[in-house]
Design an enzyme around this catalytic site. Structure first.
Site, PDB file in Angstrom:
ATOM      1  N   LYS A 181       0.846  -1.201   0.000  1.00  0.00           N
ATOM      2  CA  LYS A 181       0.000   0.000   0.000  1.00  0.00           C
ATOM      3  C   LYS A 181       0.879   1.248   0.000  1.00  0.00           C
ATOM      4  CE  LYS A 181      -1.871   2.566   3.113  1.00  0.00           C
ATOM      5  NZ  LYS A 181      -1.687   3.866   2.440  1.00  0.00           N
ATOM      6  N   SER A 234       5.445   6.691  10.390  1.00  0.00           N
ATOM      7  CA  SER A 234       5.637   7.418  11.643  1.00  0.00           C
ATOM      8  C   SER A 234       5.722   6.459  12.832  1.00  0.00           C
ATOM      9  CB  SER A 234       4.472   8.384  11.846  1.00  0.00           C
ATOM     10  OG  SER A 234       3.272   7.655  11.922  1.00  0.00           O
ATOM     11  N   ASP A 236       4.190   6.784  15.651  1.00  0.00           N
ATOM     12  CA  ASP A 236       2.865   6.539  16.245  1.00  0.00           C
ATOM     13  C   ASP A 236       2.169   5.364  15.574  1.00  0.00           C
ATOM     14  OD1 ASP A 236       3.176   8.506  18.040  1.00  0.00           O
ATOM     15  OD2 ASP A 236       1.970  10.009  16.973  1.00  0.00           O
ATOM     16  N   GLU A 255      10.282   0.563  10.226  1.00  0.00           N
ATOM     17  CA  GLU A 255      11.257   1.635   9.945  1.00  0.00           C
ATOM     18  C   GLU A 255      10.540   2.938  10.238  1.00  0.00           C
ATOM     19  OE1 GLU A 255      14.345   1.234   8.950  1.00  0.00           O
ATOM     20  OE2 GLU A 255      14.400  -0.827   8.219  1.00  0.00           O
ATOM     21  N   CYS A 289      13.565  10.567   6.876  1.00  0.00           N
ATOM     22  CA  CYS A 289      13.564  10.015   8.244  1.00  0.00           C
ATOM     23  C   CYS A 289      14.928  10.159   8.900  1.00  0.00           C
ATOM     24  CB  CYS A 289      13.143   8.552   8.204  1.00  0.00           C
ATOM     25  SG  CYS A 289      14.037   7.619   6.963  1.00  0.00           S
ATOM     26  N   GLU A 386      10.380  15.084  15.718  1.00  0.00           N
ATOM     27  CA  GLU A 386      10.618  15.107  14.280  1.00  0.00           C
ATOM     28  C   GLU A 386       9.722  16.165  13.631  1.00  0.00           C
ATOM     29  OE1 GLU A 386       9.354  11.580  12.122  1.00  0.00           O
ATOM     30  OE2 GLU A 386      11.288  11.542  11.121  1.00  0.00           O
TER      31      GLU A 386
END
Ligand code: NAD
Length: 479
Positions: A181, A234, A236, A255, A289, A386
């Site tokens: 996806k 992310s 979260d 990751e 990232c 971030e």
């Protein structure tokens, strides 16, 4: 300067879109075909540089995900796992060659949908995509381990096709089939990749692409019919996936985010370090990232480094991603722009000093100027969280021990950079830094032979190189 005192400017050098065959709408790629949704809806993908609607995209529902997983399972059982490994390798080599042949088309589409400068998609993203497929094609017939089965793969929007390559190339080389996806704001190159799978005569069902947002991603990773989850995104969402897959037999790699320190010692060649700082945080608009978003500079050279950095940033060209002279393109989405603005506002409120070079931003689209915060303290949110945008925080240190303590003082641990003339110090620092990748006198260098991944809240598992095969195989029996 011209005699009249006006600065000479670059003539526009726009890359043409004529090479693209953009369709008004796209279905899902399941079992080797583009198909209509069974129970989903549609949404639009826009160019972040102009807000122009590029195409209508399908948001896959549960029934679509079921169908994609079933196609991947059938292809795994009946075709892909039965093929001699060298035959699987041949398909990957063929895909890699087609990626090279269609590189310009892919680069133009990536810049259009993502907003990144064409110079970067042309010279960095797409060459790395092909390199990743060539690398893992070579591994296919050298493995004795067994594949896992069906892999569910969910990727972010910052390097859309490159993240697809990091996921699909090792999975297929090891003998797995996949349902991937892409992110909802950047689905177009994944759909063009689906066409490339057709062109390469890849057996139907080996690669399936389902488009959609978080709900589609959740339906995919929570599906009982999959054996492996590979997620980049992310922290979260990574935590949610870790919770929802706990106790299942699914193998998981995550990751996630980062807040890398880019550490400049007083013996570093300053001009090179300044280039490394610029590349570290302003490459891909800082949507990276492993971006060097925290500059740690030794106190004795702070003023010189910042003076030279600011001078260098006045030459950075912000604007049309399709222009070959552009250094900094558009922010990927309105939501991401809001986040960058919010974090920058908080940094000012907390007492950091904000600076940006003078630059004119286009009136339409999503834009943010290169921004530097000096006087940042360890406790400031801009030093801990971030931002994922073109925003640099500057902190200082006096001793190597202090640099290490400050560099490691975040919840993340994805990457770091060290700038010094002294080899022994590079080795000592690399040993002390809790980061998956440490660059010495360079930054943001990627290579398919090199493992990449994080410590702490940056996730677990490695992608790239021999290490990147391990998440897709088992040395024991498949349950
Ligand atoms: P995100 O987590 O919001 O989304 C990532 C992907 O997950 C998207 O495809 C999204 O649709 C999907 N998703 C959202 N909710 C989901 C759910 N509940 N279940 C399953 N899938 C879900 O992240 P983003 O904003 O797209 O990407 C930015 C983040 O990605 C940054 O934090 C960045 O650091 C990270 N990132 C990490 C790496 C790495 O290799 N460590 C590389 C690139 C980006």
């Amino acid at each position: 300067m011209s005699p009249a005192g006006k600065k000479f400017d670059y003539a526009p050098a726009p890359e043409s879109r004529a090479i693209l065959d953009l369709k008004p709408s796209y279905g899902l790629f399941i079992d080797g075909q583009f198909v209509d949704t069974l129970d989903g809806r549609t949404f639009k993908t826009v160019s972040p540089a102009s807000e122009e609607v590029l195409a209508e995209i399908t948001e896959a529902g549960q029934a679509d995900v079921d169908r994609a997983v079933a196609a991947a399972r059938k292809a795994y059982d009946k075709v892909w796992s039965k093929l001699p490994a060298r035959e699987r390798g041949k398909y990957l080599f063929r895909i890699a060659r087609i990626l090279q042949e269609r590189a310009r088309e892919l680069a133009v589409l990536e810049s259009l949908d993502n907003g990144k400068p064409i110079r970067e998609s042309r010279d960095v993203d797409i060459p790395l995509v092909a390199a990743w497929f060539f690398h893992y094609a070579g591994w296919a017939d050298k493995l004795v381990a067994r594949p896992l089965g069906v892999a569910a793969q969910v990727i972010p929007w910052n390097f859309p096709l490159l993240m697809l390559a990091w996921k699909i190339a090792p999975a297929l080389a090891c003998g797995n089939t996949v349902v991937l996806k892409p992110a909802e704001t950047t689905p177009l190159t994944a759909l063009l990749f689906a066409e490339i799978c057709q062109q390469a005569d890849l057996p139907p069902g080996v690669v399936n692409i389902v488009t959609g947002a978080g709900d589609t991603g959740r339906a995919l990773v929570e599906h009982p019919g999959i054996d492996k989850v590979a997620f980049t995104g992310s922290t979260d969402v990574g935590k949610m996936i870790a919770r929802s897959t706990a106790g299942s037999r699914k193998k998981v790699t995550l990751e996630l985010g980062g807040k890398a320190a880019n550490i400049v010692f007083d013996d570093a060649p300053v001009d090179q370090a300044v280039e490394g700082i610029v590349n570290g945080i302003f490459f891909n608009q800082g949507h990276v990232c492993c971006a060097g978003s925290r500059l740690l500079v030794q106190e004795s050279v702070h003023d010189e480094v910042i003076r030279k950095l600011k001078r260098r940033l006045t030459t950075v060209r912000v604007g049309d991603p399709m222009d070959k002279n552009t250094d900094l393109g558009a922010i990927n989405s309105a939501a991401q722009l809001d986040r960058i603005r919010e974090m920058s506002g908080i940094a000012e409120e907390e007492g950091a000093e904000r600076w940006s070079p003078p630059c004119e931003l286009p009136s339409r689209g999503f834009w943010f100027p290169p921004t530097v915060f000096t006087g940042v303290a360890q406790t400031h949110r801009i030093a801990q969280e971030e931002v994922f945008g073109p925003v640099l925080s500057v902190l200082t240190f006096r001793t190597p021990q202090e640099a290490v303590a400050k560099a490691n003082n975040t919840p993340y641990g994805l990457s770091a950079g060290v700038w010094t003339d002294k080899g022994s110090r590079i080795l000592w620092m690399a040993d002390q830094l809790r980061a998956g990748v440490v660059w010495a006198n360079t930054f943001n260098k990627f290579d398919p032979t090199s493992p990449f991944g994080g410590y702490k809240e940056s996730g677990y598992g490695r992608e790239g190189g021999r290490h990147g095969l391990e998440p897709y195989v088992t040395l024991g029996d498949v349950q």
